[in-house]
Design a protein around this motif. Structure first.
Motif, mmCIF file in Angstrom:
data_model
loop_
_atom_site.group_PDB
_atom_site.id
_atom_site.type_symbol
_atom_site.label_atom_id
_atom_site.label_comp_id
_atom_site.label_asym_id
_atom_site.label_seq_id
_atom_site.Cartn_x
_atom_site.Cartn_y
_atom_site.Cartn_z
ATOM 1 N N LYS A 59 0.839 -1.203 0.000
ATOM 2 C CA LYS A 59 0.000 0.000 0.000
ATOM 3 C C LYS A 59 0.870 1.248 0.000
ATOM 4 O O LYS A 59 2.002 1.240 0.476
ATOM 5 C CB LYS A 59 -0.924 -0.004 1.219
ATOM 6 C CG LYS A 59 -1.897 -1.184 1.216
ATOM 7 C CD LYS A 59 -2.789 -1.172 2.450
ATOM 8 C CE LYS A 59 -3.740 -2.367 2.435
ATOM 9 N NZ LYS A 59 -4.578 -2.417 3.652
ATOM 10 N N ASN A 60 0.325 2.325 -0.520
ATOM 11 C CA ASN A 60 1.059 3.581 -0.553
ATOM 12 C C ASN A 60 1.127 4.177 0.842
ATOM 13 O O ASN A 60 0.144 4.144 1.591
ATOM 14 C CB ASN A 60 0.383 4.564 -1.503
ATOM 15 C CG ASN A 60 1.263 5.753 -1.831
ATOM 16 O OD1 ASN A 60 1.497 6.628 -1.006
ATOM 17 N ND2 ASN A 60 1.767 5.778 -3.069
ATOM 18 N N PHE A 61 2.291 4.724 1.179
ATOM 19 C CA PHE A 61 2.488 5.214 2.537
ATOM 20 C C PHE A 61 1.606 6.405 2.885
ATOM 21 O O PHE A 61 1.498 6.789 4.037
ATOM 22 C CB PHE A 61 3.963 5.535 2.769
ATOM 23 C CG PHE A 61 4.408 6.918 2.342
ATOM 24 C CD1 PHE A 61 4.980 7.788 3.269
ATOM 25 C CD2 PHE A 61 4.278 7.351 1.021
ATOM 26 C CE1 PHE A 61 5.422 9.056 2.896
ATOM 27 C CE2 PHE A 61 4.709 8.609 0.648
ATOM 28 C CZ PHE A 61 5.281 9.475 1.579
ATOM 29 N N LYS A 62 0.926 6.975 1.893
ATOM 30 C CA LYS A 62 0.067 8.123 2.181
ATOM 31 C C LYS A 62 -1.119 7.751 3.066
ATOM 32 O O LYS A 62 -1.716 8.635 3.682
ATOM 33 C CB LYS A 62 -0.424 8.762 0.881
ATOM 34 C CG LYS A 62 -1.412 7.942 0.079
ATOM 35 C CD LYS A 62 -1.794 8.695 -1.199
ATOM 36 C CE LYS A 62 -2.793 7.901 -2.038
ATOM 37 N NZ LYS A 62 -3.145 8.631 -3.286
ATOM 38 N N ILE A 63 -1.420 6.440 3.187
ATOM 39 C CA ILE A 63 -2.520 6.044 4.073
ATOM 40 C C ILE A 63 -2.183 6.304 5.540
ATOM 41 O O ILE A 63 -3.071 6.298 6.391
ATOM 42 C CB ILE A 63 -2.907 4.565 3.881
ATOM 43 C CG1 ILE A 63 -1.807 3.633 4.376
ATOM 44 C CG2 ILE A 63 -3.244 4.262 2.446
ATOM 45 C CD1 ILE A 63 -2.233 2.180 4.436
ATOM 46 N N LEU A 64 -0.896 6.544 5.820
ATOM 47 C CA LEU A 64 -0.488 6.856 7.186
ATOM 48 C C LEU A 64 -0.722 8.329 7.526
ATOM 49 O O LEU A 64 -0.638 8.713 8.690
ATOM 50 C CB LEU A 64 0.991 6.518 7.388
ATOM 51 C CG LEU A 64 1.384 5.054 7.157
ATOM 52 C CD1 LEU A 64 2.895 4.901 7.241
ATOM 53 C CD2 LEU A 64 0.694 4.138 8.164
ATOM 54 N N PHE A 65 -1.011 9.148 6.520
ATOM 55 C CA PHE A 65 -1.233 10.573 6.716
ATOM 56 C C PHE A 65 -2.711 10.850 6.958
ATOM 57 O O PHE A 65 -3.596 10.090 6.527
ATOM 58 C CB PHE A 65 -0.771 11.360 5.482
ATOM 59 C CG PHE A 65 0.717 11.435 5.311
ATOM 60 C CD1 PHE A 65 1.397 12.617 5.535
ATOM 61 C CD2 PHE A 65 1.440 10.322 4.897
ATOM 62 C CE1 PHE A 65 2.783 12.694 5.368
ATOM 63 C CE2 PHE A 65 2.819 10.390 4.723
ATOM 64 C CZ PHE A 65 3.481 11.583 4.964
ATOM 65 N N THR A 66 -2.997 11.956 7.635
ATOM 66 C CA THR A 66 -4.390 12.355 7.839
ATOM 67 C C THR A 66 -4.993 12.780 6.502
ATOM 68 O O THR A 66 -4.278 13.090 5.539
ATOM 69 C CB THR A 66 -4.493 13.527 8.820
ATOM 70 O OG1 THR A 66 -3.832 14.677 8.248
ATOM 71 C CG2 THR A 66 -3.845 13.186 10.164
ATOM 72 N N GLU A 67 -6.310 12.809 6.453
ATOM 73 C CA GLU A 67 -6.994 13.231 5.228
ATOM 74 C C GLU A 67 -6.599 14.661 4.854
ATOM 75 O O GLU A 67 -6.395 14.981 3.681
ATOM 76 C CB GLU A 67 -8.505 13.133 5.416
ATOM 77 C CG GLU A 67 -9.307 13.480 4.171
ATOM 78 C CD GLU A 67 -10.801 13.297 4.363
ATOM 79 O OE1 GLU A 67 -11.567 13.744 3.481
ATOM 80 O OE2 GLU A 67 -11.195 12.712 5.390
ATOM 81 N N LYS A 68 -6.461 15.513 5.871
ATOM 82 C CA LYS A 68 -6.077 16.905 5.622
ATOM 83 C C LYS A 68 -4.701 16.987 4.977
ATOM 84 O O LYS A 68 -4.489 17.745 4.015
ATOM 85 C CB LYS A 68 -6.086 17.687 6.934
ATOM 86 C CG LYS A 68 -5.683 19.139 6.795
ATOM 87 C CD LYS A 68 -5.730 19.845 8.144
ATOM 88 C CE LYS A 68 -5.284 21.298 8.033
ATOM 89 N NZ LYS A 68 -5.305 21.981 9.355
ATOM 90 N N ASP A 69 -3.748 16.198 5.495
ATOM 91 C CA ASP A 69 -2.391 16.215 4.937
ATOM 92 C C ASP A 69 -2.349 15.592 3.545
ATOM 93 O O ASP A 69 -1.554 16.003 2.690
ATOM 94 C CB ASP A 69 -1.424 15.479 5.871
ATOM 95 C CG ASP A 69 -1.072 16.304 7.105
ATOM 96 O OD1 ASP A 69 -1.404 17.499 7.134
ATOM 97 O OD2 ASP A 69 -0.487 15.734 8.050
#
Length: 247
Positions: A49-59
């Motif tokens: 999975k792409n690491f962006k799933i670790l970021f908040t929706e806002k980020d």
């Protein structure tokens, strides 16, 4: 010196450093046990999975994951301090660094080292906004050394990180003087004066920078931030000092 096995040992044995290994597109290839312990995810949860799933929706909407990838690929590394979404959905404040690495076979990876500093950020917020001291926050802070002093600059309490930073074998005795702390740093006149200034001049929102000599002769830069804690206003005054190593 052969360092070929260093990373594998660091990856497997780290307790406080959560590590994520990704490809250049930000797809997660593996995480270490420390990352699982601190943020709840297993390797199976994240691999592929792409690491962006670790970021908040806002980020994510602000394209922070993409910006971090671009910076790492262009400059070789990137630092960040933001929320990471725990597996349970909670937002955890973290800081870390992503580094671009090529192995001897020519394969490229991004290694992201993550520190959980949520308790520290709670404490910083407390130092700025609150007059109420919360023992649970004090005891859980690992990234900063903490000391509470009374109005005579006598020691009330320290945390474990204070002992590590100042290389103390045991905690200072309650009601002892700063100069009684078994590290020459606390006998310095400038340190005592600046600590006193926190009490008398109320310059509690100013960060002071000092140099600390270690037992081995190395020099560290450390920062002081303080907050007054008052029981009976003007009488039962205490000072909470947060000390951080500047790296």
């Amino acid at each position: 010196m052969d360092t070929s096995g260093f990373f594998e040992t660091f990856f497997n044995n780290a307790r406080y450093n959560g590590i994520v290994i990704m490809n250049k597109q930000g797809i997660i290839l593996n995480i270490n046990e420390a990352f699982h312990a601190r943020f709840g995810y297993t390797s199976e949860d994240l691999t592929g999975k792409n690491f962006k799933i670790l970021f908040t929706e806002k980020d994510q909407l602000a394209s922070k994951p993409e910006t971090e990838l671009q910076t790492v690929l262009a400059q070789g590394s990137a630092n960040d301090e933001n929320y990471l979404v725990h597996k349970n959905g909670n937002k955890v404040w973290v800081t870390g660094e992503s580094v671009y690495i090529e192995n001897k076979d020519g394969n490229s990876f991004l290694v992201k080292v993550v520190h959980n500093i949520h308790a520290q950020k709670q404490l910083e917020r407390f130092l700025i906004e609150s007059h109420e001291f919360i023992d649970t926050i004090f005891d859980s802070v690992e990234e900063s050394a903490l000391i509470i002093l009374d109005s005579r600059l006598r020691v009330i309490k320290t945390n474990k990180t204070f002992l590590r930073l100042f290389e103390l074998g045991e905690a200072p005795v309650e009601n002892s003087r700063l100069a009684d702390i078994d590290n020459p740093f606390w006998s310095r006149p400038d340190v005592k004066q600046e600590t006193l200034n926190f009490l008398t001049r109320h310059n509690i929102n100013e960060t002071k920078i000092f140099e600390l000599q270690t037992h081995s002769g190395d020099t560290k830069k450390i920062s002081f931030l303080a907050r007054l804690i008052e029981g009976v206003p003007g009488i039962d005054r205490k000072l909470l000092v947060m000390i951080k190593e500047i790296v």
